[in-house]
Design a protein around this motif. Structure first.
Motif, PDB file in Angstrom:
ATOM      1  N   SER A  49      50.535  28.795  43.325  1.00 51.30           N
ATOM      2  CA  SER A  49      50.449  29.261  41.947  1.00 51.30           C
ATOM      3  C   SER A  49      49.627  28.268  41.146  1.00 51.30           C
ATOM      4  N   GLY A  50      49.169  28.718  39.996  1.00 48.24           N
ATOM      5  CA  GLY A  50      48.386  27.837  39.148  1.00 48.24           C
ATOM      6  C   GLY A  50      48.109  28.478  37.812  1.00 48.24           C
ATOM      7  N   VAL A  51      47.352  27.781  37.026  1.00 49.67           N
ATOM      8  CA  VAL A  51      46.971  28.265  35.699  1.00 49.67           C
ATOM      9  C   VAL A  51      45.467  28.102  35.568  1.00 49.67           C
ATOM     10  N   TRP A  52      44.811  29.192  35.198  1.00 46.72           N
ATOM     11  CA  TRP A  52      43.381  29.184  34.929  1.00 46.72           C
ATOM     12  C   TRP A  52      43.196  28.999  33.431  1.00 46.72           C
ATOM     13  N   PHE A  53      42.216  28.175  33.048  1.00 44.84           N
ATOM     14  CA  PHE A  53      41.861  27.972  31.639  1.00 44.84           C
ATOM     15  C   PHE A  53      40.413  28.395  31.430  1.00 44.84           C
ATOM     16  N   PRO A  54      40.091  28.917  30.237  1.00 43.34           N
ATOM     17  CA  PRO A  54      38.707  29.329  29.967  1.00 43.34           C
ATOM     18  C   PRO A  54      37.720  28.214  30.298  1.00 43.34           C
ATOM     19  N   GLY A  55      36.629  28.612  30.924  1.00 44.43           N
ATOM     20  CA  GLY A  55      35.599  27.658  31.328  1.00 44.43           C
ATOM     21  C   GLY A  55      35.719  27.228  32.774  1.00 44.43           C
ATOM     22  N   GLU A  56      36.887  27.441  33.384  1.00 44.94           N
ATOM     23  CA  GLU A  56      37.077  27.100  34.784  1.00 44.94           C
ATOM     24  C   GLU A  56      36.612  28.245  35.681  1.00 44.94           C
ATOM     25  N   GLU A  57      36.310  27.915  36.920  1.00 41.93           N
ATOM     26  CA  GLU A  57      35.974  28.926  37.918  1.00 41.93           C
ATOM     27  C   GLU A  57      37.254  29.655  38.313  1.00 41.93           C
ATOM     28  N   TRP A  58      37.199  30.981  38.411  1.00 39.27           N
ATOM     29  CA  TRP A  58      38.349  31.765  38.861  1.00 39.27           C
ATOM     30  C   TRP A  58      38.416  31.680  40.390  1.00 39.27           C
ATOM     31  N   PRO A  59      39.550  31.260  40.951  1.00 41.87           N
ATOM     32  CA  PRO A  59      39.613  31.017  42.399  1.00 41.87           C
ATOM     33  C   PRO A  59      39.869  32.245  43.269  1.00 41.87           C
ATOM     34  N   HIS A  60      39.982  33.435  42.674  1.00 45.01           N
ATOM     35  CA  HIS A  60      40.430  34.585  43.462  1.00 45.01           C
ATOM     36  C   HIS A  60      39.500  35.790  43.377  1.00 45.01           C
ATOM     37  N   TYR A  61      38.190  35.561  43.282  1.00 45.34           N
ATOM     38  CA  TYR A  61      37.266  36.694  43.230  1.00 45.34           C
ATOM     39  C   TYR A  61      37.384  37.529  44.495  1.00 45.34           C
ATOM     40  N   GLY A  62      37.309  38.844  44.325  1.00 43.33           N
ATOM     41  CA  GLY A  62      37.368  39.767  45.442  1.00 43.33           C
ATOM     42  C   GLY A  62      38.765  40.160  45.867  1.00 43.33           C
ATOM     43  N   ARG A  63      39.780  39.613  45.237  1.00 41.43           N
ATOM     44  CA  ARG A  63      41.165  39.913  45.601  1.00 41.43           C
ATOM     45  C   ARG A  63      41.697  41.061  44.753  1.00 41.43           C
ATOM     46  N   VAL A  64      42.722  41.714  45.253  1.00 43.67           N
ATOM     47  CA  VAL A  64      43.461  42.703  44.469  1.00 43.67           C
ATOM     48  C   VAL A  64      44.298  41.923  43.463  1.00 43.67           C
ATOM     49  N   LEU A  65      44.253  42.341  42.195  1.00 47.27           N
ATOM     50  CA  LEU A  65      45.052  41.689  41.166  1.00 47.27           C
ATOM     51  C   LEU A  65      46.205  42.597  40.766  1.00 47.27           C
TER      52      LEU A  65
END
Length: 133
Positions: A49-65
């Motif tokens: 688990s984690g927290v994404w903040f604006p400006g960071e790279e999203w680590p889960h491209y291509g995944r089902v959300l």
């Protein structure tokens, strides 16, 4: 490479000068005052688990959300903040709850399972959108 069928659960926290309940999710995210504060995520494949903040790279491209109320809120945030494709695959847990005969609101589901709403966190989140001098 085939994307993992295991979804990434997400929850956006945002603030805006407009009322989400009055104008709806799409209009809320399109309003110039609306901004994402963060997006909490849980990867069901890796159990990380984690927290994404604006400006960071999203680590889960291509995944089902997956998100509670994804089709009316989170997907618009993901499109705006993460440049997520509009035709991406989503799982909306509020729709699943309704299909199973439960109420769709997260607070009602929590009450059904004996999990109270976190009122302190709710007040704090609302305070982030309050206009101050």
């Amino acid at each position: 490479m085939t994307p993992s069928p295991d979804p990434v659960l997400i929850d956006f926290e945002s603030r805006s000068r407009v009322d989400l309940k009055e104008i709806g999710g799409r209009n809320y995210w399109e309003h110039p005052s609306t901004e994402a504060l963060c997006c909490a995520w849980y990867d069901t494949a890796s159990e990380e688990s984690g927290v994404w903040f604006p400006g960071e790279e999203w680590p889960h491209y291509g995944r089902v959300l997956a998100a509670h109320n994804a089709m009316h809120f989170d997907r618009f945030g993901a499109e705006k903040e993460l440049a997520w494709p509009a035709d991406a695959v989503w799982i909306d847990t509020s729709n699943i709850a309704r299909q199973m005969g439960f109420k769709g609101k997260l607070e009602a589901l929590g009450a059904h399972y004996g999990i109270p709403k976190d009122l302190v966190a709710s007040r704090f989140t609302r305070s982030l959108s309050t206009l101050r001098r």
